[in-house]
Design a protein around this motif. Sequence first.
Motif, PDB file in Angstrom:
ATOM      1  N   GLU A 145       0.856  -1.186   0.000  1.00 36.19           N
ATOM      2  CA  GLU A 145       0.000   0.000   0.000  1.00 36.19           C
ATOM      3  C   GLU A 145       0.892   1.236   0.000  1.00 36.19           C
ATOM      4  O   GLU A 145       1.204   1.805   1.043  1.00 36.19           O
ATOM      5  N   CYS A 146       1.262   1.648  -1.213  1.00 33.38           N
ATOM      6  CA  CYS A 146       2.222   2.751  -1.371  1.00 33.38           C
ATOM      7  C   CYS A 146       1.504   4.010  -1.841  1.00 33.38           C
ATOM      8  O   CYS A 146       1.024   4.074  -2.979  1.00 33.38           O
ATOM      9  N   ALA A 147       1.443   5.016  -0.997  1.00 30.92           N
ATOM     10  CA  ALA A 147       0.746   6.260  -1.329  1.00 30.92           C
ATOM     11  C   ALA A 147       1.413   6.978  -2.496  1.00 30.92           C
ATOM     12  O   ALA A 147       0.740   7.581  -3.343  1.00 30.92           O
ATOM     13  N   GLU A 148       2.750   6.921  -2.565  1.00 32.40           N
ATOM     14  CA  GLU A 148       3.480   7.606  -3.649  1.00 32.40           C
ATOM     15  C   GLU A 148       3.153   6.977  -4.996  1.00 32.40           C
ATOM     16  O   GLU A 148       2.992   7.675  -6.007  1.00 32.40           O
ATOM     17  N   LEU A 149       3.047   5.651  -5.029  1.00 29.49           N
ATOM     18  CA  LEU A 149       2.710   4.961  -6.274  1.00 29.49           C
ATOM     19  C   LEU A 149       1.265   5.240  -6.673  1.00 29.49           C
ATOM     20  O   LEU A 149       0.956   5.461  -7.842  1.00 29.49           O
ATOM     21  N   ASP A 150       0.379   5.268  -5.699  1.00 31.74           N
ATOM     22  CA  ASP A 150      -1.026   5.586  -5.976  1.00 31.74           C
ATOM     23  C   ASP A 150      -1.159   6.985  -6.560  1.00 31.74           C
ATOM     24  O   ASP A 150      -1.983   7.226  -7.455  1.00 31.74           O
ATOM     25  N   ALA A 151      -0.351   7.923  -6.064  1.00 30.82           N
ATOM     26  CA  ALA A 151      -0.413   9.304  -6.565  1.00 30.82           C
ATOM     27  C   ALA A 151       0.006   9.365  -8.034  1.00 30.82           C
ATOM     28  O   ALA A 151      -0.574  10.118  -8.826  1.00 30.82           O
ATOM     29  N   ILE A 152       1.009   8.581  -8.414  1.00 26.47           N
ATOM     30  CA  ILE A 152       1.436   8.528  -9.812  1.00 26.47           C
ATOM     31  C   ILE A 152       0.313   8.006 -10.690  1.00 26.47           C
ATOM     32  O   ILE A 152       0.003   8.568 -11.755  1.00 26.47           O
ATOM     33  N   GLN A 153      -0.336   6.939 -10.250  1.00 27.47           N
ATOM     34  CA  GLN A 153      -1.407   6.336 -11.038  1.00 27.47           C
ATOM     35  C   GLN A 153      -2.594   7.275 -11.189  1.00 27.47           C
ATOM     36  O   GLN A 153      -3.213   7.334 -12.260  1.00 27.47           O
ATOM     37  N   ARG A 154      -2.915   8.030 -10.131  1.00 25.23           N
ATOM     38  CA  ARG A 154      -4.002   9.016 -10.242  1.00 25.23           C
ATOM     39  C   ARG A 154      -3.636  10.117 -11.225  1.00 25.23           C
ATOM     40  O   ARG A 154      -4.478  10.585 -12.006  1.00 25.23           O
ATOM     41  N   CYS A 155      -2.390  10.542 -11.205  1.00 26.26           N
ATOM     42  CA  CYS A 155      -1.924  11.577 -12.129  1.00 26.26           C
ATOM     43  C   CYS A 155      -2.029  11.091 -13.573  1.00 26.26           C
ATOM     44  O   CYS A 155      -2.485  11.824 -14.455  1.00 26.26           O
ATOM     45  N   VAL A 156      -1.619   9.862 -13.814  1.00 27.24           N
ATOM     46  CA  VAL A 156      -1.678   9.296 -15.169  1.00 27.24           C
ATOM     47  C   VAL A 156      -3.124   9.235 -15.656  1.00 27.24           C
ATOM     48  O   VAL A 156      -3.427   9.619 -16.794  1.00 27.24           O
ATOM     49  N   SER A 157      -4.020   8.771 -14.808  1.00 26.13           N
ATOM     50  CA  SER A 157      -5.433   8.683 -15.189  1.00 26.13           C
ATOM     51  C   SER A 157      -6.004  10.060 -15.512  1.00 26.13           C
ATOM     52  O   SER A 157      -6.726  10.233 -16.502  1.00 26.13           O
ATOM     53  N   ALA A 158      -5.668  11.045 -14.702  1.00 25.10           N
ATOM     54  CA  ALA A 158      -6.173  12.404 -14.920  1.00 25.10           C
ATOM     55  C   ALA A 158      -5.608  13.001 -16.198  1.00 25.10           C
ATOM     56  O   ALA A 158      -6.322  13.672 -16.957  1.00 25.10           O
ATOM     57  N   ALA A 159      -4.321  12.772 -16.461  1.00 28.28           N
ATOM     58  CA  ALA A 159      -3.701  13.299 -17.682  1.00 28.28           C
ATOM     59  C   ALA A 159      -4.333  12.686 -18.920  1.00 28.28           C
ATOM     60  O   ALA A 159      -4.592  13.389 -19.920  1.00 28.28           O
ATOM     61  N   ARG A 160      -4.587  11.393 -18.877  1.00 27.93           N
ATOM     62  CA  ARG A 160      -5.214  10.731 -20.028  1.00 27.93           C
ATOM     63  C   ARG A 160      -6.637  11.218 -20.242  1.00 27.93           C
ATOM     64  O   ARG A 160      -7.074  11.390 -21.383  1.00 27.93           O
ATOM     65  N   ARG A 161      -7.372  11.443 -19.148  1.00 28.19           N
ATOM     66  CA  ARG A 161      -8.732  11.975 -19.283  1.00 28.19           C
ATOM     67  C   ARG A 161      -8.704  13.361 -19.902  1.00 28.19           C
ATOM     68  O   ARG A 161      -9.528  13.683 -20.779  1.00 28.19           O
ATOM     69  N   ASP A 162      -7.767  14.206 -19.470  1.00 31.92           N
ATOM     70  CA  ASP A 162      -7.651  15.555 -20.010  1.00 31.92           C
ATOM     71  C   ASP A 162      -7.294  15.503 -21.496  1.00 31.92           C
ATOM     72  O   ASP A 162      -7.847  16.242 -22.318  1.00 31.92           O
ATOM     73  N   HIS A 163      -6.360  14.639 -21.838  1.00 35.21           N
ATOM     74  CA  HIS A 163      -5.954  14.446 -23.234  1.00 35.21           C
ATOM     75  C   HIS A 163      -7.148  14.035 -24.093  1.00 35.21           C
ATOM     76  O   HIS A 163      -7.381  14.596 -25.177  1.00 35.21           O
ATOM     77  N   GLU A 164      -7.926  13.073 -23.627  1.00 37.79           N
ATOM     78  CA  GLU A 164      -9.054  12.577 -24.406  1.00 37.79           C
ATOM     79  C   GLU A 164     -10.190  13.593 -24.475  1.00 37.79           C
ATOM     80  O   GLU A 164     -10.896  13.673 -25.487  1.00 37.79           O
ATOM     81  N   PHE A 165     -10.348  14.377 -23.396  1.00 40.57           N
ATOM     82  CA  PHE A 165     -11.439  15.354 -23.398  1.00 40.57           C
ATOM     83  C   PHE A 165     -11.229  16.411 -24.476  1.00 40.57           C
ATOM     84  O   PHE A 165     -12.175  16.813 -25.154  1.00 40.57           O
ATOM     85  N   HIS A 166     -10.000  16.883 -24.641  1.00 40.68           N
ATOM     86  CA  HIS A 166      -9.741  17.995 -25.551  1.00 40.68           C
ATOM     87  C   HIS A 166      -9.480  17.564 -26.982  1.00 40.68           C
ATOM     88  O   HIS A 166      -9.167  18.407 -27.837  1.00 40.68           O
ATOM     89  N   THR A 167      -9.603  16.271 -27.268  1.00 42.02           N
ATOM     90  CA  THR A 167      -9.336  15.760 -28.604  1.00 42.02           C
ATOM     91  C   THR A 167     -10.421  14.769 -29.005  1.00 42.02           C
ATOM     92  O   THR A 167     -11.252  14.378 -28.196  1.00 42.02           O
ATOM     93  N   VAL A 168     -10.396  14.372 -30.274  1.00 43.27           N
ATOM     94  CA  VAL A 168     -11.294  13.315 -30.752  1.00 43.27           C
ATOM     95  C   VAL A 168     -10.450  12.246 -31.437  1.00 43.27           C
ATOM     96  O   VAL A 168      -9.355  12.522 -31.931  1.00 43.27           O
ATOM     97  N   PRO A 169     -10.924  10.999 -31.450  1.00 43.72           N
ATOM     98  CA  PRO A 169     -10.116   9.916 -32.013  1.00 43.72           C
ATOM     99  C   PRO A 169      -9.868  10.099 -33.507  1.00 43.72           C
ATOM    100  O   PRO A 169     -10.703  10.642 -34.236  1.00 43.72           O
ATOM    101  N   TRP A 170      -8.702   9.617 -33.945  1.00 43.47           N
ATOM    102  CA  TRP A 170      -8.352   9.683 -35.366  1.00 43.47           C
ATOM    103  C   TRP A 170      -7.665   8.364 -35.732  1.00 43.47           C
ATOM    104  O   TRP A 170      -6.533   8.113 -35.344  1.00 43.47           O
TER     105      TRP A 170
END
Length: 306
Positions: A71-96
């Motif tokens: 149960e590593c809080a530092e690793l969990d923080a990285i994974q949350r950051c990755v998920s948020a970055a991918r959501r932001d990326h997908e929100f502002h773009t459309v698939p091609w």
Amino acid sequence: MNVWQQRSIDEVIEDINVDSYASISSSTMLVELSIGQYSGNIKDKEASEKLAEDNGAKKKVIRAIKSVFGECAELDAIQRCVSAARRDHEFHTVPWGNLGQRMLTTMKQPDYIAKMTDWEQQFFGLVENFGDVYDDLINNIVPQELGSLYKKEDYYPWDVIKRRYRFTLRQWSTPDVGNILTDLPKQALEDMKADMAEAMKENLVAASNNLWQRLAKVCENMSRRLDYSDKKQRYSSTLVSNVEDIVDLMRTLNVTNDPHMVKTVNRIEDALNGVTTEALREDEYMRGETKRKIDNVLASLPNLDI
């Protein structure tokens, strides 16, 4: 005739105007986001075999997965950051296409790059935080959490683990069918252009459908929340802004100038004019009128099997 009746997918495709490939190429670009991380989730062969044996199961049908970092809080923080970055990326773009590329307008490119740069900095900052606790984690903390499942050979030196983390953003120009420089024979060149034109149209249809689906999702959520006959409904602070954000995106990414998309976002902006989440909580009449207008919009959206 009700001009806002639901439209078929064929009617949507007819509104995809790809006559001016050069215009689309100059007003849009393609981006691809690739993020690498190490989850630390691995199969424990011995634990898998013991679990199978204890339960009378075949070895091949049991997989015991363990998190070697506990149960590593530092690793969990990285994974949350990755998920948020991918959501932001997908929100502002459309698939091609089908290779992970997404389309972005050149007008929005500076804002998009600023957002992704911020996520990249956060990502590597969190990786450094993980590195700061890594040795203590694997030598002192994890052995207590994993008990008999702890194996020192499961762990690599930090410099090896660190190389698994990457945050890469690539950018390309959107293809321009009319700008092909080649020495191919004329017929082969025409065939190539025809193939590119067909692929571009398919990608534009998929991008348009993606926007319609995202609009339907937020409008359906708003309609459901505005059902004031159900007094248990709760309104989040983003109830209105979530719809407004998609509307703004549809204006920006309507690169084919779909007239139905233009009319639809105009209707939604009219429906939400002067509407706030706070007002919706207090004003029953506003809730009813807003729901009615949003429901009318939903009834007019293309039938994409959403």
